[in-house]
Every structure is written in structure tokens, then in C-alpha cells.
Write a protein that holds these residues in place. Structure first.
Motif, PDB file in Angstrom:
ATOM      1  N   TRP A 156      -2.576  -0.984   2.152  1.00  0.00           N
ATOM      2  CA  TRP A 156      -3.752  -0.386   1.507  1.00  0.00           C
ATOM      3  C   TRP A 156      -3.453   0.107   0.101  1.00  0.00           C
ATOM      4  O   TRP A 156      -4.324   0.067  -0.771  1.00  0.00           O
ATOM      5  N   THR A 188     -14.316  -3.288  10.107  1.00  0.00           N
ATOM      6  CA  THR A 188     -13.664  -2.180   9.406  1.00  0.00           C
ATOM      7  C   THR A 188     -12.651  -2.717   8.391  1.00  0.00           C
ATOM      8  O   THR A 188     -12.634  -2.315   7.223  1.00  0.00           O
ATOM      9  N   GLY A 207     -12.793  -2.464   4.150  1.00  0.00           N
ATOM     10  CA  GLY A 207     -11.702  -1.972   3.306  1.00  0.00           C
ATOM     11  C   GLY A 207     -11.307  -3.004   2.268  1.00  0.00           C
ATOM     12  O   GLY A 207     -11.158  -2.707   1.080  1.00  0.00           O
TER      13      GLY A 207
END
Lengths: 491, 225
Positions: free
Chosen positions: A262, B6, B10
Motif C-alpha cells: 500500500w 475492497t 484501494g
């Protein structure tokens, strides 16, 4: 030391997974993607060879401008761009389509149906790249960095890509099992990011040009993200896949994997603006790029740590396995090149390195020392499983490794040192410009030498590959995996 | 992260974030930029508002037809891969000290360009103001000799020669007025009785190079006195 630490996981041997049902399932998946994956690897290696020849021409021209100087279609600007596009869209994308889709299918435990469409899309992708590279040499080059392929070839590329990329997404959609592995995140994300980047860049620069320097902003948002959100995630996915497979040991930390993914997703896509430092664009854009470039330290350290902790104590196995020797070389290069890249984004460093061969060296460290080396490892892992036969020659793998690793190291050192000197001298107006040019020549000659070494490596790779593909009976019947050093007797 | 929606959200928002932050915002800020007069004057209606003076030339100037063709040649030959067209501010690099320009270039300098050729590599010098450095007939002659073979006027250069932009031909009766004027005893000169003349593409390219000049001020980037 226990026996365990000396053994390479049985999963390196395609015939000998302990669990029969797992083996059967993987075998069915491999069979379903075999034709397409083989097509992509063969195309990738073809483009690698073409790209290498173009690279050598460009390299020799850079210190010997009269070399092939009379031919317009081989002038430096075109040969260099043909090299870049052959490597980026020919070699890199094809090898991604092969290794990335294969890993995705395996991890999702889903077979590839309607594979005929995938094959046709793959053929049309390669026709598109061929038209594009020929167009560049013919002079229909756009002179937009990383988007040189002429306008008429790009819709075909976009369409073919859509038909190829959708297979990865479909595999994910119809996956079996509960667990989603880190490689799947990277591949899914990259398959989605690449077309977005490509279509926006094509639209805003080539088809409906935005005004003035907005084009440059789009250009570097695209070009940097091709590396960061396309090549990088695919290579990291491959590293995350092959290390545990070969060592038979899980990835060190799930949480580091999540953090690494991320933080890359959030920071990398802002970083490209550092290519415009000092340029005629608003300072806030550049500053945003610099902040993101520095923040990239987080995903790089996290991923590096995670990989390191996974292989720690097993260095002998890494060295023995052709797959891991290449993949770990690539993973280490990722850490080094990314940290250098973050520092190059600082204004004081960029003032020297910008506009010089330093950047060229950095690009090759990223795309070759990291991405390409990892993908060589991926191909070394995938082929025995697809073909159910082993690599014919450990010697050729060894030659490939040494030629590639020494070659790329020479190139990186020469261009970094030569480029740094070039930058310092360029910023000193008391030194005549022509002198700064002449001072780069020895370093550019070293780059040509490194290119010759890389060529040796690529030829060794190609010979081994086609020998395996059209294997004689002796190769077919080999049962033991091809490893690079003898196994030590357990103490 | 097992859930496709989900995970996908993202992945989507990560790139949407920079797309809106860099591309859309950049476009909003710069996408409507127009050419401007060199200086602004207070408006008649409101003296706090600065406006362009009526009747003054607005910069940057559009390219002439032949220069536009020359830009296409510049693109076709990939000149951008060794030459930038951007001048950095004083104190950051030595662009102005090297005489590559009179002032730094700003976003408005590029608003008339359908393809922006900023470049990222200086294997050769910056060309944003090359038409100011090699101007007029002397500049034209220099550029032709340089393009035909850079060694003629710039020994030691690593720039490729572009002989295919020129025609070597036998002199019949009068020599062409366009023939390249080599320095005496140049080893690159054609044999006696022959001359080297630029093709139309070479002429266009040189006109383009001559047109590259940042010799005007802009309100946000005046040329220092």
C-alpha cells in the motif's frame, strides 16, 4: 546445521510435489496456459535480442557518431527509441504476460479457459509492437519519451492489452480458496494501473494534446509510473512468488507485505514529477514529486527487509537455484536503485544528475538490474513446469548470470560516475561545453563494453531456452532440477 | 485483503489520487494559459487589476510555416534525446552563465506548442534560445555545416552527422547560392567541382532552430536588465 537448511524445496522439481492433488491441479492450470505462455516467452526473448542489437548500435553511436551515420533510419534518436520501445513493450510486457499471468493463474487456482482469445490478443500485441518499432525507425517517431510509438499503432496495442489483461482479472474473479497472496495484489493492481496510465497519456499528449507543459506533466506521470506501477509490481510479485516456492519457506511477515504494497501504491504514482525539477512547471508540482520520491523509502525498505528475512540463513540455496540467483540479484538491485532514486529527487542532487548519463544509468539499474534480472529468474522457474523438462545446461545459465550481472554492474558504475562528473562540469560555466562532452566518452565506451557482455548473456539464455524448447531425448528424460552448484552432503 | 471490491477500491483510489492531484489540478492551473504581452498595466476599471496593454505583441510568437515543418523534422530525427528546450533559473545549474538563454523559461513560453519538447537529456547543449545564439545568415550557415557534419565546426562533438539531409551534386555552370560554405581546407568539404546543398527538410530544420529564441519578457519572467 540441520539437513533441512541444505535442501532446496521439493517444489523446485515439477514432478515431485508431496501432495498428489495439488500437483494434479497445478498441472492442469499449467497445461491450460501453456500455449499462450510459451508464445509470450518466445516473443519476449525475440524482442530481447532485437532490443539488444538496437542498444549496441545506440551505445556505439554515442561515442563514435560516424558509426552507421549515413543511414537516416539508424540515426541515434531513432535507434535509441526503437531500443527503448522494443525492450519496454516487446521484452518487458511479453515476459510480464507470460510470467505474471502464469503466477496469477496458479495462485488463483483457476485454469485459463478460451485460451485461443488470449493467444490471438498476444499475436496482435506483438504485431502492434512490430509496427510501432518499425514506425520509429521510419521516422514516424513521436519524440515523446516512453510514448515514441506512432499514433496509428497505439489503438491496436491498447485493444490487445485489454484482451490480455482481462485474463488476470478473470483469474482473480474466479479464484478458488480463501487466501489471497501478496503477489496477487501486485499483479491485479498493475494490470489495472497500466491501461489507465497508457490511455491518459495517449489521450492528453498524442490524440488531444493538452496545452503547453501540461503535456510534460502527463508525460512524466506516465513514464515514471510505467516503471513504478507496471514493471515494479510485476517483478515484486515474481520475487514474492519464487522465493517461498524454491526455499519452501513462507514469506517472513504478512504485515510487512501489506505495508509494502500500500505504501508503494500511494507514494509511487506521485513521484514522476521529479523529472521536471528546475523546469518550467509550477514548483508545487515538483515539490509533490520530491516528497513522494522520498516517501518511497518506506515501501523499498519494507519490501527489502521482508525479502531479506525470508532468505536469511539460506544463502547457499539462493546461490544454487538459477531462479533465486537471478531473482535475489534483482531484489537487491531494487533496494539500491530505489534508494539512489529517492536521493536523486532531492533538488541539490538533481541539480547535478538531471540531464546527464547518471539518469540513463539509473534507468538501466531499475529496468535491467532489478526488473529484467527478476524476470530471468521467473522464466528459469516457469519453463520446467510448463514443459515438464529441465534446463539443458547449467553452464549456460551460469554464463548468462555472470555476463548479465558483471555487464550491468559495469554499465551502472560507468554511467553513474561519468554522469556525475558530466553534471558537475556542466554546472561549471568556466569549463567549455565541448570539454564536458569529450570527458563523457571514456565512460560511454565502458558502457559499450558492458553492452557486449550483456549480449553474451542474452545469447546464452536464448540458446539454452530454444535447446530446452526443442529438446532432444536426453534433455527430456532428465529428472533432476538443473542447479548451479553441487549439493553439499549433509553433515 | 481477500475481498475483490475492497482491494479494487484501494487500487483505484491510489492512482485516482495522483491523477487528480497532478494531472487534473495541473490541467486546471495551466490548461488555460494564454500568450501575454511583455508587461501588464493597471486596468482602467480597477487600478488593482493588472491587464494586458491593447495593441502590444503577445508572446510567445507562433511559428512560421517552414519552421513548423522544421519542428517535424526535429521530431522525426529524435533531436530531443540529446537536447533540452528549457532554461533553468540562475543559481540552479549554469544554464544562463553558459549563455544558453537570457532568462529562465516558464510555462507560458510553451503554450503555442502542439508538441512540447522539453527534453530530459543534455548530451548536447540546451536549444531553447539557440536561434538567439546563432542568428541570421551566419547562424544559418553555421547550422547547415554543423548538421551536415558536426566535426566541421565543432571538433570532438559526439553529435551524429545528418548527411542524408543534404545532396552532394556536381556543379553545372554556376554554383548554387545555397551550397554549404566550408571553411578553407576543411577535410569535410566536397571534392572540387562538387557542391553540397541542403534539402528542403534541412532548410526547414534550420529555420526551426533559428526560430527558437526566448528574447522577450513575460510578466512573470522579465529579462533582467
Amino acid at each position: 546445521m540441520s539437513n533441512e537448511s541444505h535442501r532446496i524445496s521439493p517444489s523446485t522439481n515439477p514432478y515431485s510435489s508431496e501432495d498428489g492433488s495439488v500437483r494434479a491441479e497445478l498441472s492442469a492450470i499449467d497445461a491450460s496456459i501453456r500455449t499462450a505462455a510459451l508464445f509470450f516467452v518466445v516473443s519476449a526473448i525475440g524482442w530481447l535480442m532485437i532490443g539488444t542489437v538496437l542498444a549496441l548500435m545506440a551505445a556505439f553511436k554515442s561515442h563514435d557518431p560516424d558509426f552507421l551515420g549515413a543511414y537516416e533510419w539508424l540515426t541515434f534518436g531513432r535507434v535509441r527509441s526503437a531500443h527503448l520501445n522494443a525492450m519496454a513493450f516487446g521484452w518487458a510486457n511479453n515476459v510480464i504476460f507470460a510470467v505474471g499471468l502464469w503466477i496469477m493463474a496458479r495462485l488463483c487456482r483457476s485454469t485459463v479457459d478460451h485460451k485461443g482469445i488470449l493467444l490471438i490478443a498476444g499475436i496482435s500485441w506483438n504485431i502492434g509492437v512490430t509496427i510501432g518499432v518499425l514506425g520509429i525507425l521510419r521516422g514516424e517517431i513521436t519524440s515523446v519519451e516512453w510514448l515514441e510509438i506512432p499514433q496509428y499503432a497505439t489503438p491496436m496495442l491498447a485493444l490487445s492489452y485489454a484482451l490480455i489483461g482481462v485474463w488476470g482479472v478473470m483469474a482473480f474473479r474466479f479464484r478458488k480458496g480463501d487466501h489471497v497472496y501478496v503477489s496477487q495484489w501486485y499483479i491485479l493492481a498493475a494490470l489495472f494501473w497500466f491501461p489507465w496510465l497508457y490511455i491518459v497519456a495517449q489521450a492528453m499528449i498524442i490524440w488531444f494534446p493538452a496545452r503547453g507543459v501540461v503535456q510534460a506533466v502527463v508525460n512524466w506521470w506516465f513514464a515514471h509510473n510505467v516503471l513504478g506501477l507496471w514493471l515494479t509490481p510485476m517483478a515484486l510479485a515474481t520475487v514474492y512468488y519464487v522465493i517461498p516456492k524454491v526455499l519452501g519457506r513462507p514469506i517472513h511477515s504478512y504485515y510487512l507485505s501489506v505495508l509494502g504494497f500500500w505504501s508503494l501504491a500511494i507514494f509511487y504514482n506521485w513521484a514522476g514529477m521529479h523529472h521536471l525539477i528546475g523546469g518550467p512547471v509550477p514548483v508545487w508540482l515538483v515539490s509533490a514529486g520530491i516528497v513522494a520520491s522520498v516517501m518511497m523509502v518506506i515501501p523499498v525498505i519494507v519490501v527489502g527487509l521482508n525479502h531479506h528475512m525470508t532468505v536469511v540463513g539460506r544463502h547457499r540455496e539462493v546461490w544454487r537455484s538459477p531462479t533465486l540467483r537471478f531473482a535475489v540479484f534483482g531484489a537487491i538491485s531494487y533496494t539500491i536503485t530505489s534508494l539512489i532514486g529517492s536521493s536523486m529527487a532531492l533538488r541539490s542532487v538533481n541539480e547535478v544528475t538531471h540531464f546527464t548519463h547518471f539518469t540513463v544509468g539509473h534507468a538501466h539499474q531499475g529496468v535491467y538490474a532489478f526488473f529484467t534480472m527478476v524476470m530471468f529468474g521467473g522464466v528459469y522457474y516457469m519453463m520446467p513446469r510448463l514443459l515438464k523438462r529441465e534446463w539443458p545446461s547449467a553452464g549456460l545459465i551460469s554464463l548468462h548470470f555472470w555476463a548479465a550481472s558483471i555487464g550491468i554492474t559495469i554499465m551502472i558504475v560507468a554511467l553513474h560516475v561519468g554522469g556525475w562528473i558530466q553534471g558537475l562540469q556542466m554546472n561549471n560555466s568556466e569549463i567549455p561545453f565541448i570539454e564536458t562532452v569529450e570527458n563523457t566518452v571514456p565512460w560511454l565506451k565502458a558502457r559499450s563494453v558492458s553492452g557486449l557482455l550483456l549480449t553474451v548473456g542474452h545469447v546464452a539464455f536464448a540458446i539454452n531456452f530454444f535447446w530446452m524448447l526443442f529438446a532432444a531425448g536426453a534433455v527430456r528424460s532428465r529428472q533432476e532440477p538443473t542447479l548451479l552448484t553441487k549439493e553439499r552432503k549433509p553433515v | 485483503m481477500k475481498n475483490l471490491p475492497t482491494l479494487f477500491c484501494g487500487i483505484f483510489f491510489a492512482l485516482a489520487f495522483s491523477f487528480s492531484g497532478l494531472i487534473l489540478t495541473g490541467h486546471i492551473q495551466l490548461g488555460g494559459l494564454e500568450p501575454s504581452t511583455e508587461t501588464l498595466v493597471p486596468s482602467d476599471d480597477d487600478p488593482n487589476v493588472m491587464v494586458m496593454e491593447e495593441g502590444q505583441t503577445r508572446y510567445p510568437l507562433p511559428l512560421s510555416g517552414i519552421a513548423q515543418q522544421g519542428k517535424q523534422v526535429y521530431i522525426e530525427l529524435g533531436c530531443i534525446y540529446c537536447h533540452t528546450q528549457q532554461i533553468r533559473r540562475p543559481g540552479f545549474g549554469a544554464d544562463i552563465e553558459r549563455g544558453w538563454g537570457l532568462r529562465q523559461t516558464v510555462a507560458r513560453d510553451y503554450v503555442r506548442q502542439d508538441r512540447v519538447l522539453l527534453g530530459t537529456m543534455r548530451t548536447g547543449p540546451d536549444l531553447a534560445h539557440v536561434g538567439g545564439r546563432y542568428a541570421g545568415d551566419a547562424g544559418r550557415d553555421w547550422n547547415h555545416l554543423h548538421l551536415y557534419n558536426p566535426q566541421t565546426v565543432s571538433p570532438g562533438s559526439t553529435m551524429p552527422p545528418y548527411p542524408f539531409l543534404y545532396e552532394t551534386r556536381e556543379i553545372i555552370n554556376e554554383p548554387s547560392p545555397k551550397a554549404l560554405d566550408f571553411p578553407a581546407d576543411s577535410e569535410y568539404a566536397p571534392p572540387p567541382g562538387y557542391e553540397i546543398v541542403p534539402t528542403r527538410r534541412a532548410e526547414a530544420l534550420v529555420e526551426y532552430l533559428l526560430s527558437l529564441r526566448v528574447d522577450y519578457s513575460l510578466p512573470e519572467a522579465p529579462i533582467p536588465e
